[in-house]
Design a protein around this motif. Structure first.
Motif, PDB file in Angstrom:
ATOM      1  N   ARG A 144      -7.573   6.067 -27.504  1.00  0.00           N
ATOM      2  CA  ARG A 144      -7.269   5.306 -26.297  1.00  0.00           C
ATOM      3  C   ARG A 144      -6.703   6.170 -25.176  1.00  0.00           C
ATOM      4  O   ARG A 144      -6.043   7.166 -25.417  1.00  0.00           O
ATOM      5  N   PHE A 145      -6.986   5.743 -23.962  1.00  0.00           N
ATOM      6  CA  PHE A 145      -6.281   6.246 -22.792  1.00  0.00           C
ATOM      7  C   PHE A 145      -5.253   5.193 -22.421  1.00  0.00           C
ATOM      8  O   PHE A 145      -5.511   3.997 -22.509  1.00  0.00           O
ATOM      9  N   ILE A 146      -4.104   5.614 -21.977  1.00  0.00           N
ATOM     10  CA  ILE A 146      -3.037   4.662 -21.649  1.00  0.00           C
ATOM     11  C   ILE A 146      -3.414   3.912 -20.379  1.00  0.00           C
ATOM     12  O   ILE A 146      -3.791   4.497 -19.372  1.00  0.00           O
ATOM     13  N   GLY A 147      -3.279   2.600 -20.409  1.00  0.00           N
ATOM     14  CA  GLY A 147      -3.568   1.783 -19.231  1.00  0.00           C
ATOM     15  C   GLY A 147      -4.388   0.584 -19.623  1.00  0.00           C
ATOM     16  O   GLY A 147      -5.189   0.620 -20.554  1.00  0.00           O
ATOM     17  N   SER A 148      -4.202  -0.503 -18.913  1.00  0.00           N
ATOM     18  CA  SER A 148      -4.896  -1.740 -19.230  1.00  0.00           C
ATOM     19  C   SER A 148      -6.242  -1.806 -18.533  1.00  0.00           C
ATOM     20  O   SER A 148      -6.378  -1.419 -17.381  1.00  0.00           O
ATOM     21  N   GLY A 149      -7.226  -2.337 -19.233  1.00  0.00           N
ATOM     22  CA  GLY A 149      -8.559  -2.434 -18.658  1.00  0.00           C
ATOM     23  C   GLY A 149      -8.691  -3.465 -17.566  1.00  0.00           C
ATOM     24  O   GLY A 149      -9.693  -3.516 -16.878  1.00  0.00           O
ATOM     25  N   GLU A 150      -7.691  -4.325 -17.387  1.00  0.00           N
ATOM     26  CA  GLU A 150      -7.772  -5.345 -16.358  1.00  0.00           C
ATOM     27  C   GLU A 150      -7.195  -4.874 -15.025  1.00  0.00           C
ATOM     28  O   GLU A 150      -7.249  -5.593 -14.031  1.00  0.00           O
ATOM     29  N   LEU A 151      -6.641  -3.688 -14.974  1.00  0.00           N
ATOM     30  CA  LEU A 151      -5.992  -3.219 -13.754  1.00  0.00           C
ATOM     31  C   LEU A 151      -6.984  -2.513 -12.842  1.00  0.00           C
ATOM     32  O   LEU A 151      -7.896  -1.833 -13.291  1.00  0.00           O
ATOM     33  N   LEU A 152      -6.783  -2.673 -11.555  1.00  0.00           N
ATOM     34  CA  LEU A 152      -7.643  -2.057 -10.556  1.00  0.00           C
ATOM     35  C   LEU A 152      -7.107  -0.689 -10.167  1.00  0.00           C
ATOM     36  O   LEU A 152      -5.905  -0.451 -10.170  1.00  0.00           O
ATOM     37  N   PHE A 153      -8.014   0.186  -9.796  1.00  0.00           N
ATOM     38  CA  PHE A 153      -7.619   1.513  -9.347  1.00  0.00           C
ATOM     39  C   PHE A 153      -7.407   1.475  -7.841  1.00  0.00           C
ATOM     40  O   PHE A 153      -8.283   1.024  -7.103  1.00  0.00           O
ATOM     41  N   PRO A 154      -6.241   1.893  -7.340  1.00  0.00           N
ATOM     42  CA  PRO A 154      -6.002   1.855  -5.887  1.00  0.00           C
ATOM     43  C   PRO A 154      -7.061   2.652  -5.135  1.00  0.00           C
ATOM     44  O   PRO A 154      -7.410   3.763  -5.550  1.00  0.00           O
ATOM     45  N   PRO A 155      -7.602   2.131  -4.050  1.00  0.00           N
ATOM     46  CA  PRO A 155      -8.660   2.842  -3.326  1.00  0.00           C
ATOM     47  C   PRO A 155      -8.124   4.092  -2.639  1.00  0.00           C
ATOM     48  O   PRO A 155      -6.959   4.148  -2.238  1.00  0.00           O
ATOM     49  N   TYR A 156      -8.980   5.078  -2.511  1.00  0.00           N
ATOM     50  CA  TYR A 156      -8.605   6.289  -1.784  1.00  0.00           C
ATOM     51  C   TYR A 156      -8.872   6.040  -0.304  1.00  0.00           C
ATOM     52  O   TYR A 156     -10.010   5.774   0.100  1.00  0.00           O
ATOM     53  N   VAL A 157      -7.834   6.094   0.508  1.00  0.00           N
ATOM     54  CA  VAL A 157      -7.951   5.707   1.918  1.00  0.00           C
ATOM     55  C   VAL A 157      -7.628   6.850   2.881  1.00  0.00           C
ATOM     56  O   VAL A 157      -7.495   6.628   4.074  1.00  0.00           O
ATOM     57  N   GLN A 158      -7.512   8.073   2.356  1.00  0.00           N
ATOM     58  CA  GLN A 158      -7.073   9.173   3.213  1.00  0.00           C
ATOM     59  C   GLN A 158      -8.166   9.704   4.139  1.00  0.00           C
ATOM     60  O   GLN A 158      -7.884  10.530   5.007  1.00  0.00           O
ATOM     61  N   LEU A 159      -9.404   9.261   3.959  1.00  0.00           N
ATOM     62  CA  LEU A 159     -10.462   9.769   4.821  1.00  0.00           C
ATOM     63  C   LEU A 159     -10.441   9.141   6.208  1.00  0.00           C
ATOM     64  O   LEU A 159     -11.080   9.627   7.124  1.00  0.00           O
ATOM     65  N   GLY A 160      -9.728   8.052   6.356  1.00  0.00           N
ATOM     66  CA  GLY A 160      -9.519   7.502   7.689  1.00  0.00           C
ATOM     67  C   GLY A 160     -10.640   6.604   8.188  1.00  0.00           C
ATOM     68  O   GLY A 160     -11.595   6.296   7.482  1.00  0.00           O
ATOM     69  N   TRP A 161     -10.505   6.211   9.435  1.00  0.00           N
ATOM     70  CA  TRP A 161     -11.403   5.243  10.087  1.00  0.00           C
ATOM     71  C   TRP A 161     -11.476   5.609  11.567  1.00  0.00           C
ATOM     72  O   TRP A 161     -10.507   6.129  12.134  1.00  0.00           O
ATOM     73  N   ASP A 162     -12.600   5.354  12.187  1.00  0.00           N
ATOM     74  CA  ASP A 162     -12.781   5.652  13.621  1.00  0.00           C
ATOM     75  C   ASP A 162     -12.499   7.117  13.940  1.00  0.00           C
ATOM     76  O   ASP A 162     -11.998   7.438  15.020  1.00  0.00           O
ATOM     77  N   GLN A 163     -12.829   8.013  13.044  1.00  0.00           N
ATOM     78  CA  GLN A 163     -12.452   9.408  13.234  1.00  0.00           C
ATOM     79  C   GLN A 163     -13.094  10.043  14.463  1.00  0.00           C
ATOM     80  O   GLN A 163     -12.494  10.879  15.121  1.00  0.00           O
TER      81      GLN A 163
END
Length: 681
Positions: A223-242
């Motif tokens: 096993r890897f530690i962590g629940s299968g029902e949890l979402l992975f936080p999105p990567y948002v560092q690429l920005g918007w309207d660059q």
């Protein structure tokens, strides 16, 4: 390296060599866990050897500037999808991989007959593969100290697996490819004394790509530690309207330019434009393919139809609906909806279709490709509204958004640029869905003779003069969750004119929050005249109030004022207030415009006020120019919002009892009346 399944035509294209080695479905259904782990090690060993050979072309004594130039050129070659350099690189990886796999000893009959010997052989081969991978990794680092320098936790070599979600699919109960691949990565990335300059990234639009948990049937050691029902936080560092130009760097008359519009939203659009040899036609085709997850738009496919509509018309999802979670996940994974955040407990996500005028133009082109595509798309929306998936608003907000933006779409395509086919104008310079539209001509088209006859001769002459150089321009709706004045006077401190100008430059119109007093929508107006040189002082607003009740609300029109504390958009320019009384059956159109006592007089509040009752081709003659499905859909949405009628006196009596205090009438206030049931006489 893109690992999307074979046959998937999305962009970027699949990289066949790494995808076949790591994510071939036929392989994954047959291979054992240890064998797959060895295969992952063999792949990374080949990758490290190929990278080492590539960069050994640069001697260690080479000046830093020349090394930087080599790295920059290599990056550009490797990021050019379909380039010869990229193809050659992966061919070299394949050649090294084949050599590595050829050294693996074949199993004899005795090992097949003896399970214990077979297990020992597998274990030995796993150790050999792992050791060889670690040696290749250390050799690469020691041979390239001038390329991969010792900077702890700063990425210098990034190995990225795009569309990596096929690796997280369990093959029965015995193998999850992502588990074995991550096990191999952890072995070389955690070597004692080694730099953390080599990073491995897994990317995907599927929200659970990082679900590394094993099912209950798997032993804890796997096993890897962590629940299968949890979402992975999105990567948002690429920005918007660059790439978007600053507010003052583009003239309002030029906001429809391709080079301006494409810079809003995700950086992908500008990158595609730079890289695509086909120019804008290729970028538009790719954007449409990513929005629909198909090379062609199939309006009868609900997911595609809702993607095209949602990007422009901003329907709200009812989160209590049983299909809502699946719809949002599918939209994020396959139809360009954006996941911006997840809740702290990682069980819910925040998603939306943000403001992207280029994608709105693409969606509009798909929607109006033919009359049948518009019919089928609206039918899909109607079905989902009937099922309860989307909110329709309390006052006809969704129907009104469809009404005004579809009217503008049809006006542009059948009047303003009737000779244009496709998404852009002649000359390949402007998006027709972002070009400015003359206000009075547009209102005459939408409302027809009802509007032109509603004003007397003097009022009509005054309105035409006041709005002679006035234009509107919007390609999509954006939704607010605060009052207009609150948004402008917040921490950013926008003036009302700059707030309006920013929407104009982005070709966006505003759906106000549910509790915004007096108005429900704002469409920016631009005056192309020489009364003032500053662009910020050439704007005004068209405000719309929506009503869906059966009782006429004509008097409410004069309650709409720009100096309302919740709006605060007053300036010296003329403006427009429209009341859509969508639920009223009696058709009507009434318009007023304040007359001037002298030609030189300036009215401090020149407001063209328009009251429209009903929602069909009689109230809005523009509907005669398009499919009957537009009329039917809009009327259907409004009919759903009307309060039910109760011809049965008992049902009406109960309704008033449960609405205590709604009115001051006896039947709403006297609870004792429940003991005296009404008769049917």
């Amino acid at each position: 390296m893109n690992l999307r399944p074979e046959g998937d035509t999305g962009f970027p294209k699949r990289d066949d060599i790494p995808a076949k080695i790591l994510a071939d479905p036929e392989l994954l259904t047959k291979i054992a866990r240890d064998d797959y782990f060895s295969q992952c090690c063999n792949f990374f060993e080949a990758l490290f050897k190929t990278i080492q050979a590539e960069f050994l072309q640069v001697p260690q004594e080479t000046p830093t500037e020349s090394v930087d130039d080599f790295i920059r050129n290599w990056n550009e070659d490797m990021c050019a999808m379909g380039s010869d350099s990229r193809a050659t690189f992966f061919s070299n990886v394949q050649a090294d991989y084949d050599k590595i796999r050829a050294r693996k000893p074949s199993d004899g009959k005795s090992s097949k007959d003896d399970k214990e010997e077979a297990a020992m052989a597998h274990s030995a081969q796993t150790d050999i593969s792992n050791t060889a991978m670690l040696e290749a990794y250390e050799s690469m680092l020691s041979a390239l100290p001038h390329i991969i320098k010792h900077k702890e936790n700063e990425p210098q070599l990034v190995i990225a697996f795009d569309e990596a979600h096929p690796l997280s699919a369990w093959q029965g109960k015995r193998l999850c490819p992502s588990h074995m691949l991550c096990r191999a990565i952890s072995n070389f990335s955690r070597l004692p004394g080694q730099s953390q300059s080599v990073w491995v990234v897994f990317a995907s639009t599927t929200s659970k790509v990082a679900d590394f948990s094993a099912p209950q049937a798997i032993h804890n050691s796997a096993r890897f530690i962590g629940s299968g029902e949890l979402l992975f936080p999105p990567y948002v560092q690429l920005g918007w309207d660059q790439g978007a130009a600053a507010l003052g760097d583009i003239a309002a008359k030029d906001v429809s330019r391709v080079d301006h519009i494409i810079e809003f939203g995700r950086p992908l659009w500008t990158s595609l434009k730079v890289a695509d040899p086909q120019g804008m036609s290729g970028v538009i085709a790719t954007a449409g393919m990513k929005l629909c997850k198909s090379s062609r738009y199939h309006a009868k496919n609900p997911n595609q139809a809702l993607a095209v509509l949602s990007q422009r018309f901003s329907p709200d999802v009812c989160f209590g609906h049983p299909e809502s979670v699946q719809y949002l996940e599918t939209s994020v994974a396959s139809h360009l909806r954006v996941c911006s955040a997840v809740t702290e407990d990682r069980t819910w996500k925040f998603t939306s279709y943000p403001s992207e005028p280029f994608l709105s133009c693409v969606a509009a082109g798909l929607l109006h490709h033919s009359e049948s595509t518009l019919d089928d798309t609206l039918r899909a929306l109607k079905d989902k509204v009937d099922s309860g998936l989307f909110e329709i608003g309390q006052n006809g907000e969704l129907a009104s958004r469809l009404l005004w933006l579809l009217a503008k779409d049809i006006y542009v395509r059948k009047v303003l640029h009737a000779n244009i086919r496709g998404i852009r104008c002649i000359g390949q310079q402007d998006f027709i869905d972002c070009v400015r539209v003359p206000v009075i001509a547009f209102l005459e088209y939408v409302l027809g003779d009802l509007f032109t006859k509603a004003l007397d001769e003097g009022e009509a002459r005054g309105a035409r003069k006041a709005f002679a150089n006035a234009y509107i321009n919007f390609s999509h709706w954006v939704s607010m969750d605060e009052n207009i004045a609150t948004e402008k006077h917040g921490e950013e401190g926008w003036s009302s004119d700059e707030w309006t100008l920013r929407h104009l430059n982005r070709t966006s119109a505003v759906q106000c929050c549910h509790y915004q007093p007096t108005v429900d929508k704002m469409i920016p107006i631009w005056f192309d005249d020489d009364k003032t040189p500053e662009a910020v002082h050439r704007v005004s607003q068209l405000f719309i109030s929506d009503k869906a009740g059966t009782i006429a609300n004509k008097s409410s029109l004069h309650k709409i004022t720009r100096n309302d504390p919740s709006i605060q958009c007053q300036n010296k320019r003329p403006w427009i207030a429209i009341l859509n009384d969508l639920g009223v059956e009696k058709r009507a159109c009434v318009a007023t415009f304040p007359a001037r006592s002298s030609p030189r007089q300036t009215n401090p509040d020149e407001c063209l006020r328009i009251y429209v009752a009903g929602i069909d081709h009689t109230s809005y003659p523009w509907m005669d120019r398009c499919s009957k499905s537009v009329n039917d859909t809009l009327q259907h949405l409004i009919a759903r919002q009307k309060e039910p009628t109760y011809p049965d006196v008992f049902a009406q009596h109960l309704q008033r009892q449960v609405q205590f205090g709604k009115k001051s009438l006896d039947s709403y206030m006297r609870w004792e009346s429940g003991k005296e049931l009404p008769t049917k006489e």
